[in-house]
Design an enzyme around this catalytic site. Structure first.
Site, PDB file in Angstrom:
ATOM      1  N   CYS A  76      75.376  27.258  74.108  1.00 45.16           N
ATOM      2  CA  CYS A  76      76.123  26.927  75.324  1.00 45.16           C
ATOM      3  C   CYS A  76      75.911  25.455  75.715  1.00 45.16           C
ATOM      4  CB  CYS A  76      75.746  27.884  76.457  1.00 45.16           C
ATOM      5  SG  CYS A  76      76.957  27.923  77.800  1.00 45.16           S
ATOM      6  N   HIS A 129      76.432  33.277  74.414  1.00 42.53           N
ATOM      7  CA  HIS A 129      75.004  33.620  74.461  1.00 42.53           C
ATOM      8  C   HIS A 129      74.702  34.801  73.546  1.00 42.53           C
ATOM      9  CE1 HIS A 129      73.724  30.961  77.778  1.00 42.53           C
ATOM     10  NE2 HIS A 129      74.975  31.096  78.185  1.00 42.53           N
ATOM     11  N   GLU A 180      71.854  35.958  72.832  1.00 43.56           N
ATOM     12  CA  GLU A 180      70.611  36.632  73.238  1.00 43.56           C
ATOM     13  C   GLU A 180      70.831  37.783  74.201  1.00 43.56           C
ATOM     14  OE1 GLU A 180      71.087  33.099  76.113  1.00 43.56           O
ATOM     15  OE2 GLU A 180      71.562  33.608  74.039  1.00 43.56           O
TER      16      GLU A 180
END
Length: 508
Positions: free
Chosen positions: A78, A166, A168
């Site tokens: 990002c 993202h 994660e």
């Protein structure tokens, strides 16, 4: 030790990136962008985190990657991706469409090492107000969505990548595969950082560091201090002296039961019942922060008095875990204080002790896994987190002995009922709050005007975010009925359905 570096630009997701790396059995460290050590041969790769800032902000965080790029694989997430694009001459501008939430990768170059095994239209999680409108000439587009043309790139001739989503977070359904592609396939990590390897290396390190010195450790009954104590005990045996203090605001019968449990573990533990000293100091106090400071001061006084009786102590053991370490070195320094914590702050300097922290590299879930390999019984490892100031911050308003007694009974009914109905392990943390209000009730033919208690149960993985637990209505009705019938002074029970954020887990 081989590792992945995570350079933090202040993202709320940075710790989550670290946890995902650890789940691959790869060691990683988080360092702030403005103060990270120069990478050496132990570093296998570098991840640049997201950020609450825009790269277009005047004082936007920046980092000099010269001397790092081309030497180590890099993944910008990002903000990290946008920063590399802007610094190389690309254009980062406000998005035409707000890019928050779920999106699908409608274009994927699956031949690229970063994106292998990802499926077309896989879901990813976007969270940014800017987007890379045009990329530098040496940046190669490798993925896009319907709204984000440059969702992922690689710099030609380098193992340098950027993604504008993202991986994660849970909502990126194949995010774990992408991170594995980068960490294992591109960086070459061996996935050998396991609880067993951590225990062996930590015990050896503790033996060398401590030698024949004596260590004092304050036990709380919680997971962190217990696992820290067992690791130290395996390293130095009877040279570890543990102290467990009853601060008067523990759960019902907790002082005795926890001491009994520690005896089972073979630890050298002394219990100190300082109930009167704590409750006298807390009498009439209403302010939450004042309560915490009083408990902290009293603990230091009691602990210091007991520790002085242990001759030749050189070390103070603490159950510090990795989120505490990250917080203390965060991008903007320690975060704004939401609440202070009851700990042994001030003791090392006051008593001229060195600090030893066996768990400072671990997240909470890793602490539990290490504890399991150490054969620590489940009753220790499955314990819910409990605040250092105990029931003092679950009694809203001033503290009295009567209020403590009432809340201990209410809390005991709630926790025991969760265990009896096999709900305890489905909850991250649970407890009861005694509210500073009274309500009208009817018991028999009499009108009552008594206390209100609030029950709180949340689900979480690390306590950073939490959702209220959807306990069965039948169970809540049963618990409410038990509390009102058995605890004199309580005539109303409510259930807290607030999530974190915006609410905190504790009420004070």
């Amino acid at each position: 030790m081989k590792k992945i570096f995570i350079i933090d630009f202040g993202s709320q997701y940075t710790q989550l990136i670290a946890r995902r790396v650890r789940e691959l059995n790869v060691y990683c460290e988080v360092h702030p962008f403005n103060n990270f050590p120069k990478p050496d041969e132990s570093v296998m790769g570098i991840i640049l985190s997201g950020s609450p800032f825009s790269v277009r902000d005047k004082n936007a965080p920046n980092v000099d990657l010269s001397g790092i790029r081309e030497k180590w694989p890099i993944l910008g997430v990002c903000y990290g991706a946008q920063l590399m694009a802007q610094n190389e001459g690309g254009s980062v501008q406000p998005s035409e469409h707000r890019e928050y939430g779920r999106a699908m990768l409608s274009k994927i170059d699956v031949s690229n090492a970063l994106l292998q095994k990802l499926t077309l239209n896989t879901q990813v999680w976007m969270s940014h107000g800017d987007t890379i409108m045009s990329m530098p000439s040496n940046f190669v587009n490798i993925a896009g969505t319907n709204d984000v043309a440059n969702a992922a790139f690689q710099i030609a001739g380098e193992q340098t990548y950027g993604i504008q989503f993202h991986p994660e977070v849970y909502h990126s359904t194949e995010g774990a595969q992408l991170l594995k592609n980068f960490i294992v396939n591109i960086c070459g990590a061996k996935q050998d950082w396991t609880p067993d390897s951590y225990i062996n290396s930590t015990i050896e390190s503790l033996k060398k560091q401590i030698g024949d010195d004596i260590v004092i450790l304050g036990l709380s009954g919680g997971v962190d201090s217990t696992v820290a104590a067992v690791l130290l005990h395996k390293a130095i045996g009877r040279n570890l002296y543990c102290i467990f203090v009853n601060n008067g605001v523990l759960r019902k019968n907790e002082f005795v039961s926890v001491l009994d449990n520690y005896t089972e573990l073979g630890l050298n533990v002394k219990g100190v019942d300082a109930t009167d000293a704590f409750l006298d100091a807390l009498s009439g106090v209403s302010d939450p922060e004042t309560k915490r400071k009083i408990i902290g001061k009293q603990f230091i006084d009691v602990f210091e008095a007991e520790a002085k009786q242990i001759k030749n102590a050189k070390w103070l053991g603490q159950g510090t875990i990795y989120p505490d370490v990250i917080e203390s070195i965060s991008v903007n320094g320690p975060s704004v204080t939401i609440k202070s914590h009851h700990n042994v702050g001030g003791l090392p300097e006051k008593m001229n002790l060195k600090v030893i922290e066996p768990l400072r590299l671990l997240f909470k879930d890793e602490v539990r896994r290490v504890g399991a390999v150490l054969d620590i019984p489940t009753k220790f490892l499955s314990r819910h987190p409990f605040p250092g100031p105990g029931l003092a911050i679950r009694i809203i308003g001033e503290i009295t002995r009567q209020k403590v007694a009432i809340l201990q009974e209410v809390d005991d009914i709630f926790i025991t009922s969760l265990q009896e109905h096999n709900l305890y392990d489905t909850v991250w943390q649970a407890g009861a709050m005694l509210l500073p209000i009274q309500s009208v009730g009817v018991m028999g033919d009499e009108r009552t005007y008594e206390q209100v208690v609030a029950l709180r149960a949340v689900s979480s993985t690390d306590g950073m975010t939490a959702d209220w637990s959807h306990l069965p209505y039948e169970f809540l009705a049963l618990v409410s009925n038990k509390i009102i019938n058995r605890v004199k002074g309580v005539n109303r029970v409510v259930y807290d359905i607030s999530s974190k954020p915006p609410a905190t887990i504790e009420w004070e």
